[in-house]
Enzyme design. Structure first.
Site: not given
Ligand code: BV8
Length: 224
Positions: A48, A86, A101, A109, A128, A195, A210
């Site tokens: 980070y 960001d 997120h 803290c 902190c 995509e 975008a």
């Molecule tokens: C929770 C912060 C419950 C950190 C992030 C099985 C099935 C379903 C769900 C789960 C499962 N097992 C576990 C889960 C839950 C899990 C989850 O969904 N896992 C996934 C992998 C299956 N989710 C969680 O854990 C969430 N919490 O469920 O809590 C709970 C309940 C009770 C009590 C406590 C807890 C929390 C998830 C949050 C994780 N943190 N970010 C950090 O940034 O380091 S996630 C992070 O990845 C992002 O924030 C975002 O959410 C995610 C995906 O990122 P995207 O933004 O979509 O980006 P990505 O790279 O994937 O895609 C890029 C896109 O941009 C593409 O579509 C591309 O086409 C497009 N693009 C590229 N260039 C361009 C463009 N578009 C336009 N113009 C361009 N130029």
């Protein structure tokens, strides 16, 4: 409206998919977890710190600025939730941004629960400002942690006229489920993406960068 890493890609910030190469030999998803932080706090803090250091080197792009123009006209009729940690929406002029997120520019803290604006590194365990304890972590929602503001998000989603998803792959929940929630409430749904996302049940898809799609769509909305 939901944005993801794709809206910041043209500003030069890597998306999760781009970064699904390795980071110090780890998949980003494996670093963004409480378990990784417990096991190797320095590795996670470096992950980070590096991304926080990149922020001053990048600028918001035309997509961020277009959403700020939209907010100027729509005010509270626009609910902008971002998965991004960001600060480019804010630096592009948006003032009502829901960071479900968390944010790179805040430190949390775990001793006194205080959140503090933060631009420096956390690797060296600075104290902190509130309680003096060296217990600061990134104020970021990791996998397995509850995203912020879910009640407000669900209230905004259900019954909204239009749900727009911009630049997200639709693989991470609960954000990836927002489109279904909006559909269940009778909303129209639009995806602006380079995509098509995995959760592709949108009424309308527009494919492209975008920085082109978002200003064009905002111009249409403001003209209409
Ligand atoms: C929770 C912060 C419950 C950190 C992030 C099985 C099935 C379903 C769900 C789960 C499962 N097992 C576990 C889960 C839950 C899990 C989850 O969904 N896992 C996934 C992998 C299956 N989710 C969680 O854990 C969430 N919490 O469920 O809590 C709970 C309940 C009770 C009590 C406590 C807890 C929390 C998830 C949050 C994780 N943190 N970010 C950090 O940034 O380091 S996630 C992070 O990845 C992002 O924030 C975002 O959410 C995610 C995906 O990122 P995207 O933004 O979509 O980006 P990505 O790279 O994937 O895609 C890029 C896109 O941009 C593409 O579509 C591309 O086409 C497009 N693009 C590229 N260039 C361009 C463009 N578009 C336009 N113009 C361009 N130029």
């Amino acid at each position: 409206m939901l944005t993801g890493a794709g809206i910041s890609a043209e500003s030069g910030l890597a998306t999760f998919r781009d970064a699904d190469g390795l980071w110090e030999g780890h998949h980003p998803e494996d670093v963004a977890t409480p378990e990784a932080f417990d096991a190797d706090p320095a590795l996670v803090q470096r992950f980070y710190d590096e991304r926080r250091r990149a922020l001053p080197r990048v600028q918001p792009n035309a997509a961020h600025r277009a959403l700020a123009r939209l907010e100027e006209t729509l005010g509270d009729d626009l609910f902008l939730v971002t998965q991004n940690i960001d600060d480019l929406h804010e630096r592009g002029g948006s003032t009502r941004v829901h960071h479900m997120h968390g944010s790179l520019v805040t430190a949390w803290c775990v001793a006194c629960d205080r959140r503090t604006p933060w631009s420096g590194d956390l690797l060296d365990q600075p104290p902190c400002p509130g309680c003096g304890t060296s217990a600061l972590r990134p104020d970021v929602v990791w996998f397995g942690e509850m995203p912020y503001g879910m009640d407000d998000i669900h209230r905004a989603l259900f019954g909204c006229e239009l749900f727009v998803s911009i630049g997200t792959s639709g693989v991470v929940y609960p954000a990836a489920g927002f489109v279904d929630y909006a559909l269940a409430g009778g909303s129209r749904t639009l995806e602006l993406n380079l995509e098509r996302a995995a959760n592709s049940d949108f009424h309308e898809h527009r494919q492209g960068p975008a920085s082109e799609l978002v200003p064009r769509w905002v111009d249409e909305v403001l003209a209409g």
